[in-house]
Write an enzyme that holds these catalytic residues in place. Structure first.
Site, PDB file in Angstrom:
ATOM      1  N   GLU A 140      31.705  24.373  21.958  1.00  7.63           N
ATOM      2  CA  GLU A 140      30.567  23.910  21.163  1.00  7.63           C
ATOM      3  C   GLU A 140      31.071  22.989  20.069  1.00  7.63           C
ATOM      4  O   GLU A 140      32.009  23.336  19.344  1.00  7.63           O
ATOM      5  CB  GLU A 140      29.883  25.102  20.481  1.00  7.63           C
ATOM      6  CG  GLU A 140      28.713  25.685  21.231  1.00  7.63           C
ATOM      7  CD  GLU A 140      28.027  26.759  20.397  1.00  7.63           C
ATOM      8  OE1 GLU A 140      27.706  26.487  19.220  1.00  7.63           O
ATOM      9  OE2 GLU A 140      27.843  27.870  20.919  1.00  7.63           O
ATOM     10  N   ASP A 148      22.887  28.559   9.613  1.00  8.93           N
ATOM     11  CA  ASP A 148      24.317  28.771   9.396  1.00  8.93           C
ATOM     12  C   ASP A 148      24.624  29.435   8.054  1.00  8.93           C
ATOM     13  O   ASP A 148      24.027  29.112   7.035  1.00  8.93           O
ATOM     14  CB  ASP A 148      25.058  27.439   9.481  1.00  8.93           C
ATOM     15  CG  ASP A 148      25.134  26.928  10.912  1.00  8.93           C
ATOM     16  OD1 ASP A 148      25.566  27.715  11.783  1.00  8.93           O
ATOM     17  OD2 ASP A 148      24.735  25.786  11.159  1.00  8.93           O
TER      18      ASP A 148
END
Lengths: 256, 389
Positions: free
Chosen positions: A47, A58
């Protein structure tokens, strides 16, 4: 079927659990060396985080990595241009937020990904309901759209998301943003819910910080995603060789 | 044209929608269903109005600003949201959302705040209903608005300074949304403006529309009729949406005054942030820029999606007001009218002062939404005036 899903189904067909590490593009000048190191260490796909100013999904580690990358001038275009110069022996998947694609123009953004050799995109703030246009644009390319499912996902949504996702289904192990909590959480229930309605490869992420957790989660899924635990080491200054060693310990744990 | 219902996907024209992690989608859907059901239940609406009357200080009056009017040559009326409990219009929305929180069986609320007004209002409503409350506030704003931080703590809320990004309102929203993911089962996110994912922009406007409904009746009952112009400051845009709602289907011109350093309509472009598609100030690579305003409540690089739509259709106009204009407007309002406006509201005042006799033809009637009182800003204004000497 897009090339990403063919590749990931083949990995499963060979009886292998997938290991998918995450790196933030542009976090260091030599960030691509970490991608190569991860592949050397046993990654099955990687990724690539594309930094965004407001990463809603996040935690602090990836926020910090994104900030460093942005301060170094990283853009969607610069990452794609850098990736285009090299080739990688495993599939690459982008992870970012929808505004980067929206701002660039969906056709142009999808074109950039394709040219850079990125074969999938995880866009956590692009809901299934809002994804129609993006998926239509990607239908004529080899860029897969990967959806997340979460412990809060309802049964009707499991059906819809598992049917829509391409490549793999990203099973969030817990109700948290990245890097905030460790452990398997509700992962098994989430994976089972996908499996009841689909045979798409299903990988566990959010909270996998230790090789032992990766082993546990891969036992009931098709693979695991390791993000913040690696990014924290990159931020702390670990070299690509050190990261390769760390990935290898995850690989060994999963292969048991 | 009325303020419209969003379509099924939560859109006003091109703007709005839902752009949130899947983990939050069930909560957004649940909230939409709960709000629809409650808002069509006379018992809920009755309780909402009762609490705002008994606890919130509604209806707020309309004051004719006669000395400012004489000076500027226009007829100015102020809707006095500064007199509402906790000192701003924010109480309307939080009473609605906390009652809804109870109705959904949740026991706790979280909120973001910029200037602290929404945080104080949320802490207040949570205290009254016995709900737990945590407020996320940019670290820079905790310094600019130290007293509001202490007010929240007095009210039993926990205040979490947010140290990421620009350390202002934008980052407080990010952090509140990240936190909501972890506690969505028992916690409602009490969003403070007409922004975020559907149904928030619509729901918050509905709760705030009491401002416009009252103001319209009050203007009519004092024989003034519908004003030529309705002026409100806009950060996310909740007070503006509330007062516009009473006049959208009249001939009144609707004006939203944005901080020049966060003028999303004038300087922005369509983008996706905080769960919505709207007008946003962005870099050439699609990164969201930091806003800059002396008013923490307007320090936001976006605008609510319904405002973006009203701007696109031309039904409302959005105008930038610079920091330099705001302090003199606050002083003039204080000296001539005996009302110290919040720095946010002073943007609307400043636009009226600037444009009277220009964009506002002489003799026009102007309804100003005086969205909050300036007590919270007095220390900051004193420092700035000292700096000018």
């Amino acid at each position: 079927m897009k090339s990403l899903e063919r590749a990931l189904r083949q990995i499963r067909g060979e009886g292998r659990k997938a290991l998918v590490p995450y790196f933030m593009a542009g976090v260091t000048p030599n960030w691509r060396d970490y991608v190569h190191a991860a592949i050397q260490g046993g990654a099955d796909a990687v990724e690539i985080g594309l930094p965004f100013s407001d990463p809603l999904m996040d935690g602090v580690v990836i926020q910090e990595a994104g900030l460093r990358a942005l301060n170094a001038g990283t853009t969607l275009a610069s990452v794609c241009a850098e990736l285009q110069q090299e080739s990688f022996s495993v599939p690459l998947v982008a992870m970012t937020y929808y505004n980067l694609f929206h701002y660039d123009g969906l056709e142009r953004a999808a074109g950039r990904l394709q040219q850079a050799g990125i074969t999938g995109a995880i866009v956590p703030d692009l809901t299934l309901e809002e994804s129609t246009h993006w998926r239509a644009v990607c239908a004529s390319s080899d860029v897969a759209t990967i959806f997340m499912v979460a412990p809060s996902t309802t049964s009707d949504r499991f059906v819809q998301l598992a049917a829509a996702t391409e490549g793999f289904c990203y099973a969030a192990a817990r109700m948290a943003v990245t890097g905030r909590a460790a452990g398997a959480g509700d992962a098994q229930r989430v994976v089972d819910s996908v499996r009841e309605v689909s045979d798409v490869p299903t990988y566990v992420g959010i909270g996998i910080t230790q090789p032992e957790q990766a082993r546990e989660s891969s036992a009931f899924s098709d693979g695991v995603i390791v993000g913040s635990a690696l990014v924290a080491r990159v931020l702390a200054g670990d070299s690509p060789v050190e990261i390769e060693g760390l990935i290898a310990t995850f690989r060994d744990a999963i292969d048991g | 044209m009325h303020m419209q219902q969003p379509d099924e996907s939560g859109r006003f024209g091109d703007f709005g929608g839902r752009f949130v992690p899947e983990a939050l989608m069930p909560a957004c859907l649940e909230l939409e269903a709960a709000f629809k059901e409650a808002w069509s239940d006379p018992a809920f609406v009755g309780e909402f109005r009762h609490v705002l009357a008994e606890f919130g200080g509604r209806p707020t009056p309309i004051t004719h600003l006669s000395r400012l009017s004489d000076k500027l040559g226009v007829r100015i009326f102020a809707k006095r949201e500064d007199l509402a409990h906790t000192g701003s219009h924010k109480i309307n929305n939080v009473v609605g959302q906390t009652l809804l929180t109870k109705r959904m069986g949740k026991t706790r609320v979280i909120a973001e705040t910029g200037a602290g007004q929404h945080g104080v209002a949320t802490a207040t409503a949570a205290a009254r209903l016995g709900l737990g409350c945590t407020v996320y506030m940019g670290e820079l704003d905790t310094q600019r608005q130290e007293l509001n931080m202490f007010r929240m703590e007095l009210l039993g809320a926990r205040v979490v300074p947010v140290t990421s990004g620009s350390r202002t309102l934008k980052d407080a929203v990010n952090e509140a949304m990240r936190e909501w993911v972890t506690c969505v089962e028992d916690t409602h996110y009490c969003l403070g403006s007409v922004m975020g994912p559907h149904p928030f922009p619509w729901m918050v406007r509905e709760f705030q529309s009491i401002i416009g409904q009252e103001a319209r009746e009050q203007m009519l009952s004092r024989g003034e009729g519908v004003p030529d112009m309705v002026v409100a400051c806009v950060g996310g845009g909740s007070n503006a949406a509330g007062i516009f709602a009473g006049f959208a289907n009249t001939t009144s011109r609707l004006i939203g005054a944005e901080a020049a350093g966060g003028a999303a309509v004038a300087n922005g472009s369509p983008g996706v942030l905080h769960g919505m598609k709207s007008m946003l100030i962005q870099s050439e690579f699609g990164q969201i820029e930091e806003a800059h305003s002396i008013s923490a409540g307007l320090d936001y690089p976006g605008i609510g999606p319904e405002h973006a739509h009203l701007a696109a259709t031309g039904r409302a106009e959005y105008v930038p007001v610079s920091d330099d204009e705001v302090i003199p407007a606050l002083q003039l309002m204080s000296e001539l009218e005996g009302i110290i406006p919040a720095l946010e509201s002073a943007h609307a005042v400043a636009w009226i002062i600037r444009e009277a006799g220009r964009a506002i033809p002489s003799g026009s009637s102007v309804l100003l939404n005086l969205s909050g009182r300036g007590d919270k800003d007095v220390a900051q204004v004193r420092e700035m005036l000292k700096g000018q000497q």
